[in-house]
Write a protein that holds these residues in place. Structure first.
Motif, short mmCIF file in Angstrom:
data_model
loop_
_atom_site.label_atom_id
_atom_site.label_comp_id
_atom_site.label_asym_id
_atom_site.label_seq_id
_atom_site.Cartn_x
_atom_site.Cartn_y
_atom_site.Cartn_z
N ASP A 359 0.98 -1.10 0.04
CA ASP A 359 0.04 -0.09 0.08
C ASP A 359 1.05 1.24 -0.18
N GLN A 360 0.26 2.24 -0.27
CA GLN A 360 1.23 3.39 -0.47
C GLN A 360 0.28 4.66 -0.17
N ASN A 361 1.03 5.78 0.09
CA ASN A 361 0.29 7.24 0.02
C ASN A 361 1.29 8.27 -0.48
N SER A 362 0.55 9.25 -1.14
CA SER A 362 1.11 10.17 -1.77
C SER A 362 0.80 11.53 -1.08
N TYR A 363 2.07 12.49 -1.30
CA TYR A 363 2.08 13.80 -0.42
C TYR A 363 2.29 14.84 -1.51
N THR A 364 1.62 15.78 -1.42
CA THR A 364 1.60 17.01 -2.45
C THR A 364 1.37 18.22 -1.62
N PRO A 365 2.14 19.28 -2.22
CA PRO A 365 1.89 20.80 -1.49
C PRO A 365 0.59 21.40 -1.69
N ALA A 366 -0.31 20.98 -2.55
CA ALA A 366 -1.77 21.80 -2.99
C ALA A 366 -2.35 20.68 -3.63
N THR A 367 -3.72 21.14 -3.97
CA THR A 367 -4.62 20.29 -4.50
C THR A 367 -4.47 20.27 -6.02
N ASN A 368 -3.92 21.50 -6.52
CA ASN A 368 -3.51 21.53 -7.79
C ASN A 368 -2.05 22.01 -7.92
N LEU A 369 -1.28 21.09 -8.83
CA LEU A 369 0.19 21.10 -8.77
C LEU A 369 0.57 22.06 -9.93
N ASN A 370 1.59 22.80 -10.07
CA ASN A 370 2.22 23.38 -11.33
C ASN A 370 3.58 22.65 -11.41
N PRO A 371 4.08 22.77 -12.65
CA PRO A 371 5.37 22.19 -12.91
C PRO A 371 6.55 22.55 -11.94
N ARG A 380 4.81 1.13 1.09
CA ARG A 380 4.82 -0.28 2.50
C ARG A 380 4.97 -1.40 1.69
N PRO A 381 5.67 -2.14 1.37
CA PRO A 381 5.96 -3.41 0.74
C PRO A 381 5.71 -4.50 1.91
N GLY A 382 5.46 -5.60 1.62
CA GLY A 382 5.32 -7.07 2.75
C GLY A 382 5.04 -8.13 2.26
N VAL A 383 5.06 -9.04 3.02
CA VAL A 383 4.77 -10.35 2.87
C VAL A 383 3.65 -10.93 3.46
N ALA A 384 2.42 -11.50 3.06
CA ALA A 384 1.50 -11.82 3.66
C ALA A 384 1.59 -12.95 4.40
N GLU A 385 0.64 -13.40 5.24
CA GLU A 385 0.68 -14.34 6.20
C GLU A 385 0.70 -15.79 5.33
N GLY A 386 1.35 -16.79 5.72
CA GLY A 386 1.49 -17.99 4.87
C GLY A 386 2.68 -18.62 4.63
N ARG A 406 11.91 10.86 -9.58
CA ARG A 406 13.18 11.36 -9.66
C ARG A 406 14.35 10.81 -8.85
N GLY A 407 13.72 9.85 -7.89
CA GLY A 407 14.77 8.69 -6.98
C GLY A 407 13.88 8.29 -6.02
N ALA A 408 14.59 7.30 -5.50
CA ALA A 408 13.98 6.42 -4.33
C ALA A 408 14.90 6.00 -3.33
N SER A 409 14.53 5.60 -2.20
CA SER A 409 15.42 5.40 -1.14
C SER A 409 14.83 4.73 0.18
N GLY A 410 15.50 3.72 0.92
CA GLY A 410 14.85 2.77 1.81
C GLY A 410 15.92 2.03 2.37
N ASP A 411 15.60 1.97 3.61
CA ASP A 411 16.67 1.00 4.38
C ASP A 411 16.90 -0.44 3.68
N LEU A 440 10.05 0.75 4.51
CA LEU A 440 9.44 1.71 3.82
C LEU A 440 10.31 2.26 2.59
N ILE A 441 9.67 2.47 1.59
CA ILE A 441 10.55 3.17 0.28
C ILE A 441 10.01 4.57 0.29
N ALA A 442 10.78 5.73 0.24
CA ALA A 442 10.45 7.05 -0.03
C ALA A 442 10.74 7.31 -1.28
#
Length: 931
Positions: A359-371, A380-386, A406-411, A440-442
């Motif tokens: 699952d994931q969430n998004s983050y923006t500075p406003a409801t309408n974005l400019n370039p 948030r990745p994971g492994v289900a029960e089983g 533009r890039g991504a990082s996570g432990d 988590l991955i940002a």
């Protein structure tokens, strides 16, 4: 004829079995272990509400007609069929998946949204229906398997052509299903059996296809991509005369054909549910035609050529796809029929499958974005029960149009550079326990067009996958709560070379939540092309930053073209910015103003003084000071590189580089002391951003690249005198005519020959960051008594003696710098003396007789004149008492602590003159300012 690898494998010990109802085959086999249901859709309702999401790939030149016959649904992935228009319409709960209506030249296809692993095998069952009132229906339906990228296990974007290709195989000059692996074709019209629909190469002769059509047969086609492959591997017919297989009826209920598809990729035979034995590394296709006994087609799984996939990593060591997308495609042509599927179940065959989650969430500075606006994600990745997943696990995000990752990082995650609107991170080090989340991955992204935040929340697709696990997919990214916006108060430094590489510290507030730093122009940030820095980690060691004591530290600043850029610190969907200037050091902007390559302490008693004459700050970090002795071997060239921590050099500032035996530390502390010798011969400066361009050079003639114009006279021996080569500045500015002989003078504390070259009396008096700098414009010298002429007492006092004349010149120096002065000195930059510089015609006419001056130490340190204390200045070390000072000698001004802004000090310079004629000297006023 050389056979392709997959065909050689099929010919080497594989078996085709045709079974009638009730028949059994006894083969050594292992019983199937616990398995996992991977996909289950009845397609009876008006939405695909079972297990597993679905997608409709684009048609090949025509619209994809796949839909649900149950009315009233409007699912974006699979809507209800239109009323009429060749479709059958049913009430909710009584429908099916319709691939084609009973209309001409239609193509429909549906795939599971994510692939399934092959390592645990596949057990697929479904019912198909092909029906119409036509006596010559067309064309047919395929169950298709295609290889996918295990790191991005999504369905193929397009199905294959219409007509006899059945949405799988290539047609003449029309590409087939991409990365296709197996296509089980229920070929009513008969062209799926035709060689017309082979690829353009790679298929040898086979009994399973013929030039013309062979209707009412079931045909298996193999791997292919584009126009190549899709070769016939097996068929219910080996000639035109083989009996027809009843595939077509007049209604859904009267045309049901149960189908079972078993894929065993293991090294052992497996007994599947129902007691079916599937040989090792084989497929087993069973189906029951209308009113006829069950038929089976089974053979060894084909080896897939790496030419048919995007990368070799898609395949295992045996050439089998690690992950397979599955789905159905159907086509009509000049003839028509309804083609439908229902009651689908897809499970593993030999073992339970790890199931991944996301699952994931998004983050923006406003409801309408400019370039240029930031967009952040937390995944948030994971492994289900089983079942544990052995890994590695990959996460692939595809952003909506108008948003560029533009890039991504996570432990522990290793994230590749973005490709278009897609970015992938991979984590090794499994197994990953069932029922647990992975780190988590940002993801940092940027709006490249005007885009609504809702489009980001509903249009971002992220998959989590592994070679052996069932992928998870999410197409929504609900809005998350932003952290506080970063505030930047200072960048240190805020200027650097276009080559980058320097450490930069960013100070401010709310920096701890930083997820990325973008460095670029406003246009580059808006276009998503600005360099991006991510948090440093075990997997991210370059283009990164760390958090230390509330500050962001960038170990190596990125390179960029010259000019001002924006530094944007991003915390998910919020950002704060400052500016940074990239400067390319042009030739002549930074000068070698004084140097020597030997001295009293031997050949390593060296220094090179650099002066910034550009009028603005210059980056010097990473600058190379190179020397060349002209010996012509590899030892001739030596390079000393200034530290990357060297701060930008202010306008007019000097920087002192010293050799390991530098002896003038009492005169000027070296800003950088090399642990190895600087070298000998000529000297040049090379900027890090232009390693083939020389910023400045000076040296003896004959060393190419290390001189400008006429070179300096060469020493006959390596001098051990107290000497230096000084760039002259008779006008106040450094002389820079690109001619070394004209621009430099040799000075020594004796005024004698140095290494066989005549010197003039003076001092090697280098300067650096911690010594007074020339501030003559802000430190005016005025007459002690402005009511009297400059040549009259008390402004000048001349005392004649035996053989010489003493001249005392008194001036008042005023601090107009606006800052407190902590050290003050005068430097002689022009003087009439023996072997000295030719006077400027504007000062003394050419040909005039010259008196010879030298600065001497007065008998008293101070005198009182008209109630004022006058400091009598003396030549400073390394000038020799009794010999005196000359060009480049300094005279220290004693201060009572400091000299505040607006305050003045009265000084006297004492000269001894010999000979008769005109005389002249000039000094620069140098000060060290308090912090």
């Amino acid at each position: 004829m050389k056979r392709p690898p997959w065909l050689r494998r099929l010919m080497a010990g594989t078996v085709t079995l045709t079974l009638v109802a009730g028949a059994t085959v006894a083969l050594p086999a292992m019983a199937a272990a616990a398995t996992t249901v991977l996909f289950q859709q009845s397609f009876h309702n008006n939405t695909p509400d079972g297990v597993g999401a679905v997608v409709r790939p684009a048609g090949s030149g025509v619209a994809n007609t796949a839909c649900l016959t149950a009315t009233g649904g409007n699912s974006p992935s699979l809507p209800s069929c239109p009323s009429g228009q060749g479709f059958v319409n049913n009430t909710n709960g009584a429908g099916a998946l319709s691939l084609t209506p009973a209309l001409n030249e239609k193509t429909g296809g549906l795939f599971a949204a994510t692939s399934v692993p092959t390592s645990q095998g596949l057990d697929v069952s479904f019912d198909l229906h092909q029906y119409s009132n036509s006596n010559d229906p067309a064309d047919g339906l395929t169950f298709a398997l295609s290889a996918v990228d295990p790191a991005n296990p999504t369905a193929p974007p397009n199905i294959g052509p219409a007509g006899g290709s059945l949405g799988y195989a290539a047609a003449p000059n029309v590409a087939g299903l991409s990365n296709a692996y197996l296509g089980l074709g229920f070929d009513v019209y008969g062209y799926y059996s035709s060689t017309t629909f082979f690829g353009t190469r790679g298929c040898g002769s086979t009994p399973f296809a013929r030039p013309n059509r062979t209707p009412y047969q079931v045909v298996v086609r193999g791997p292919g991509n584009g126009l190549d492959g899709y070769c016939a591997l097996d068929s219910t017919a080996t000639s035109y005369n083989d009996p027809r297989v009843n595939l077509h009826g007049t209604s859904r209920a009267g045309s049901t054909i149960p189908v079972r598809v078993l894929i065993n990729s293991s090294k052992s035979a497996v007994v599947a549910a129902g007691g079916i034995t599937v040989p090792a590394e084989s497929y087993y296709f069973a189906f029951t035609p209308i009113g006829q006994p069950q038929r089976v087609l089974t053979k060894a799984l084909p080896v897939m050529s790496s030419a048919y996939v995007g990368a070799p990593s898609w395949l295992d060591s045996d050439g089998l796809p690690k992950q397979l997308a599955f789905g159905w495609a159907a086509a009509t042509g000049g003839q028509v029929m309804n083609q439908e599927v229902d009651n689908v179940t897809v499970a593993s065959l030999t073992a339970a499958v790890p199931r991944l989650t996301v699952d994931q969430n998004s983050y923006t500075p406003a409801t309408n974005l400019n370039p240029g606006d930031p967009v952040g994600y937390v995944v948030r990745p994971g492994v289900a029960e089983g079942t544990n997943d052995p890994g590695p696990v990959s996460v692939t995000m595809t952003t909506p149009t108008g948003v560029a990752p533009r890039g991504a990082s996570g432990d522990g995650w290793s994230c590749a550079a973005p490709s278009g609107r897609q970015i992938t991170c991979t984590r090794s080090g499994g197994p990953f326990p069932a029922g647990q989340d992975l780190p988590l991955i940002a993801v940092t992204a940027v709006a490249t067009a005007s885009v609504a935040a809702t489009s980001i929340q509903t249009g971002t697709t992220t998959t989590v996958s592994s070679d052996t696990g069932q992928a998870a997919i999410t197409t929504t990214a609900p809005a998350g709560a932003n952290p506080p916006a970063p505030q930047i108060s200072r960048l240190s430094p805020d200027l650097g070379s276009t080559a980058g590489g320097i450490p930069v510290t960013i100070s401010g507030s709310d920096l701890a939540g930083a997820t990325s730093i973008a460095v670029g122009t406003a246009q580059e940030i808006a276009a998503g092309t600005a360099p991006v820095l991510l948090p440093c980690s075990v997997t991210i060691t370059t283009n990164c930053f760390t958090l230390s004591n509330g500050q962001l530290v960038v170990p190596q600043w990125p390179a960029h073209a010259a000019g001002a850029v924006i530094v944007s610190v991003v915390a998910l969907g919020r950002s704060g910015s400052s500016s940074f200037s990239y400067v390319a050091v042009a030739p002549g902007a930074l000068l070698i103003s004084e140097f020597r390559l030997s001295g009293p302490n031997g050949d390593d008693d060296e220094y090179v003084e650099l002066t910034n004459v550009s009028g603005t700050r210059l980056p010097i970090a990473g600058l190379s000071v190179q020397t060349n002795s002209g010996a012509g071997d590899t030892s001739a060239l030596r390079t000393t590189t200034l530290p990357m921590t060297a701060a930008p050099l202010p306008a007019g500032g000097t920087y002192l580089v010293a050799g390991p035996a530098y002896s003038l530390g009492a005169v000027a502390t070296a800003d950088y002391t090399s642990t190895t010798p600087l070298g000998s011969g000529g000297v040049r400066l090379v900027a890090p951003d232009a390693p083939t361009a020389v910023v400045d050079a000076v040296g003896p003639s004959g060393i190419a690249g290390f001189t400008e114009g006429t070179g300096l006279p060469a020493f006959s021996v390596s001098p051990s005198d107290q000497y230096g080569w000084v760039r002259t500045r008779q006008t106040g500015a450094f002389k820079a005519t690109d001619d070394n002989a004209a621009d430099f003078a040799l000075v020594s504390t004796t005024g004698g020959a140095v290494g066989g070259v005549q010197s003039m009396l003076g001092s090697p008096s280098p300067s650096g960051l911690t010594t007074p700098a020339d501030r003559s414009a802000q430190l005016p010298s005025t007459l002690l008594d402005p009511t009297k002429p400059a040549s009259a007492a008390p402004n000048r006092v001349v005392t004649k003696g035996a053989g010489s004349t003493r001249i005392e010149t008194r001036r008042v120096v005023t601090n107009n710098t606006g800052q407190t002065i902590t050290a003050l000195q005068l430097r002689l930059i022009d003087i009439t003396e023996a072997n000295g510089l030719t006077p400027l015609p504007s000062v003394i006419p050419s040909g005039a007789s010259l008196a010879q001056l030298k600065a001497v130490t007065p008998p008293l340190p101070t005198v009182q004149i008209d109630g004022r204390t006058v400091s009598n200045l003396a030549p400073a070390s390394p000038s020799v008492p009794g010999v005196g000072g000359g060009l480049n000698s300094t005279l220290l001004v004693p201060l009572e602590g400091t000299l505040a802004p607006g305050q003045s000090v009265t000084v006297a310079v004492t000269m001894d003159a010999t000979g008769s004629g005109k005389f002249f000297y000039r000094y620069s006023t140098e000060a060290l300012l308090g912090s």
